[in-house]
Write a protein that holds these residues in place. Structure first.
Motif, PDB file in Angstrom:
ATOM      1  N   SER A  40     -50.052 103.926 -24.110  1.00 38.63           N
ATOM      2  CA  SER A  40     -48.957 103.128 -24.637  1.00 38.63           C
ATOM      3  C   SER A  40     -48.101 104.060 -25.482  1.00 38.63           C
ATOM      4  O   SER A  40     -48.527 104.498 -26.552  1.00 38.63           O
ATOM      5  CB  SER A  40     -49.488 101.978 -25.488  1.00 38.63           C
ATOM      6  OG  SER A  40     -48.436 101.418 -26.256  1.00 38.63           O
ATOM      7  N   LEU A  41     -46.911 104.369 -25.000  1.00 37.87           N
ATOM      8  CA  LEU A  41     -46.041 105.279 -25.758  1.00 37.87           C
ATOM      9  C   LEU A  41     -45.624 104.679 -27.096  1.00 37.87           C
ATOM     10  O   LEU A  41     -45.454 105.410 -28.072  1.00 37.87           O
ATOM     11  CB  LEU A  41     -44.810 105.650 -24.941  1.00 37.87           C
ATOM     12  CG  LEU A  41     -44.955 106.894 -24.106  1.00 37.87           C
ATOM     13  CD1 LEU A  41     -43.700 107.169 -23.300  1.00 37.87           C
ATOM     14  CD2 LEU A  41     -45.299 108.100 -24.940  1.00 37.87           C
ATOM     15  N   ASP A  42     -45.457 103.365 -27.147  1.00 41.57           N
ATOM     16  CA  ASP A  42     -45.114 102.739 -28.425  1.00 41.57           C
ATOM     17  C   ASP A  42     -46.209 102.985 -29.449  1.00 41.57           C
ATOM     18  O   ASP A  42     -45.941 103.369 -30.587  1.00 41.57           O
ATOM     19  CB  ASP A  42     -44.897 101.236 -28.251  1.00 41.57           C
ATOM     20  CG  ASP A  42     -43.638 100.912 -27.488  1.00 41.57           C
ATOM     21  OD1 ASP A  42     -42.701 101.743 -27.500  1.00 41.57           O
ATOM     22  OD2 ASP A  42     -43.585  99.833 -26.877  1.00 41.57           O
ATOM     23  N   TYR A  43     -47.450 102.797 -29.038  1.00 44.83           N
ATOM     24  CA  TYR A  43     -48.567 103.031 -29.954  1.00 44.83           C
ATOM     25  C   TYR A  43     -48.680 104.517 -30.286  1.00 44.83           C
ATOM     26  O   TYR A  43     -48.927 104.888 -31.435  1.00 44.83           O
ATOM     27  CB  TYR A  43     -49.877 102.508 -29.362  1.00 44.83           C
ATOM     28  CG  TYR A  43     -51.014 102.582 -30.336  1.00 44.83           C
ATOM     29  CD1 TYR A  43     -51.078 101.717 -31.422  1.00 44.83           C
ATOM     30  CD2 TYR A  43     -52.012 103.539 -30.192  1.00 44.83           C
ATOM     31  CE1 TYR A  43     -52.110 101.794 -32.330  1.00 44.83           C
ATOM     32  CE2 TYR A  43     -53.050 103.623 -31.102  1.00 44.83           C
ATOM     33  CZ  TYR A  43     -53.099 102.747 -32.169  1.00 44.83           C
ATOM     34  OH  TYR A  43     -54.116 102.840 -33.082  1.00 44.83           O
ATOM     35  N   ALA A  44     -48.481 105.380 -29.286  1.00 41.91           N
ATOM     36  CA  ALA A  44     -48.530 106.825 -29.534  1.00 41.91           C
ATOM     37  C   ALA A  44     -47.477 107.226 -30.566  1.00 41.91           C
ATOM     38  O   ALA A  44     -47.744 108.056 -31.439  1.00 41.91           O
ATOM     39  CB  ALA A  44     -48.328 107.589 -28.235  1.00 41.91           C
ATOM     40  N   CYS A  45     -46.302 106.638 -30.472  1.00 38.54           N
ATOM     41  CA  CYS A  45     -45.255 106.924 -31.470  1.00 38.54           C
ATOM     42  C   CYS A  45     -45.677 106.469 -32.858  1.00 38.54           C
ATOM     43  O   CYS A  45     -45.438 107.164 -33.843  1.00 38.54           O
ATOM     44  CB  CYS A  45     -43.954 106.244 -31.074  1.00 38.54           C
ATOM     45  SG  CYS A  45     -43.098 107.042 -29.722  1.00 38.54           S
ATOM     46  N   HIS A  46     -46.315 105.315 -32.929  1.00 41.59           N
ATOM     47  CA  HIS A  46     -46.800 104.833 -34.230  1.00 41.59           C
ATOM     48  C   HIS A  46     -47.843 105.780 -34.806  1.00 41.59           C
ATOM     49  O   HIS A  46     -47.821 106.085 -36.000  1.00 41.59           O
ATOM     50  CB  HIS A  46     -47.377 103.419 -34.109  1.00 41.59           C
ATOM     51  CG  HIS A  46     -46.352 102.376 -33.814  1.00 41.59           C
ATOM     52  ND1 HIS A  46     -45.210 102.181 -34.565  1.00 41.59           N
ATOM     53  CD2 HIS A  46     -46.293 101.464 -32.820  1.00 41.59           C
ATOM     54  CE1 HIS A  46     -44.496 101.209 -34.064  1.00 41.59           C
ATOM     55  NE2 HIS A  46     -45.117 100.751 -32.991  1.00 41.59           N
ATOM     56  N   VAL A  47     -48.729 106.242 -33.978  1.00 41.69           N
ATOM     57  CA  VAL A  47     -49.740 107.202 -34.431  1.00 41.69           C
ATOM     58  C   VAL A  47     -49.060 108.484 -34.897  1.00 41.69           C
ATOM     59  O   VAL A  47     -49.359 109.011 -35.974  1.00 41.69           O
ATOM     60  CB  VAL A  47     -50.773 107.494 -33.317  1.00 41.69           C
ATOM     61  CG1 VAL A  47     -51.692 108.641 -33.709  1.00 41.69           C
ATOM     62  CG2 VAL A  47     -51.580 106.247 -32.996  1.00 41.69           C
TER      63      VAL A  47
END
Length: 148
Positions: A40-47
């Motif tokens: 999930s790129l959205d989650y990866a960005c959050h991380v």
């Protein structure tokens, strides 16, 4: 009420989480969230946004993940942000990812600029970069009918 202020300019939208302080753990979580089959790129960005000072591995992971997204040009944006925000210069694993994106997007001028940057960084003879450049220029030759 407390208001969150991001410590750095975020390469990803919606940076809302507290910083991660364990580099190894955050790198592993970023890798799984960006590159696994369940990514999930959205989650990866959050991380990524939680890492106070991302290392080159973290930048590369995110740059590598974007070509398969709905907006592969974001890899270039991340690369430019890396150049401006990271204390270290991109290394031999960074350039192949970005050169591959240039090839996939048929951004031949960008690929040539990346080639020049690699040479100026004394990485022009690295096997990973050379392999990417052979693929890049081979496709360029096919695209222009051998007229470089």
């Amino acid at each position: 009420m407390h208001q969150y202020v991001a410590p750095k300019a975020s390469p990803c939208p919606n940076a809302l989480f507290r910083p991660l302080l364990r580099p190894f753990l955050s790198s592993k979580l970023l890798t799984v969230s960006a590159l696994s089959p369940f990514s999930s790129l959205d989650y990866a960005c959050h991380v990524f946004d939680q890492i106070p000072q991302p290392n080159l591995y973290s930048w590369n992971t995110l740059i590598r993940a974007y070509p398969s997204s709905s907006d592969p040009t974001h890899s270039f944006v991340l690369f430019l942000q890396l150049l401006h925000q990271c204390e270290l210069f991109p290394y031999k694993f960074t350039f192949p990812f970005v050169i591959k994106v240039a090839l996939e997007l048929k951004a031949f001028q960008v690929g040539r600029v990346l080639h020049g940057m690699a040479i100026k960084a004394l990485l022009g003879s690295d096997i990973f970069i050379l392999n990417s450049l052979v693929q890049f220029y081979g496709s360029l030759d096919l695209a222009y009918g051998g007229c470089l």
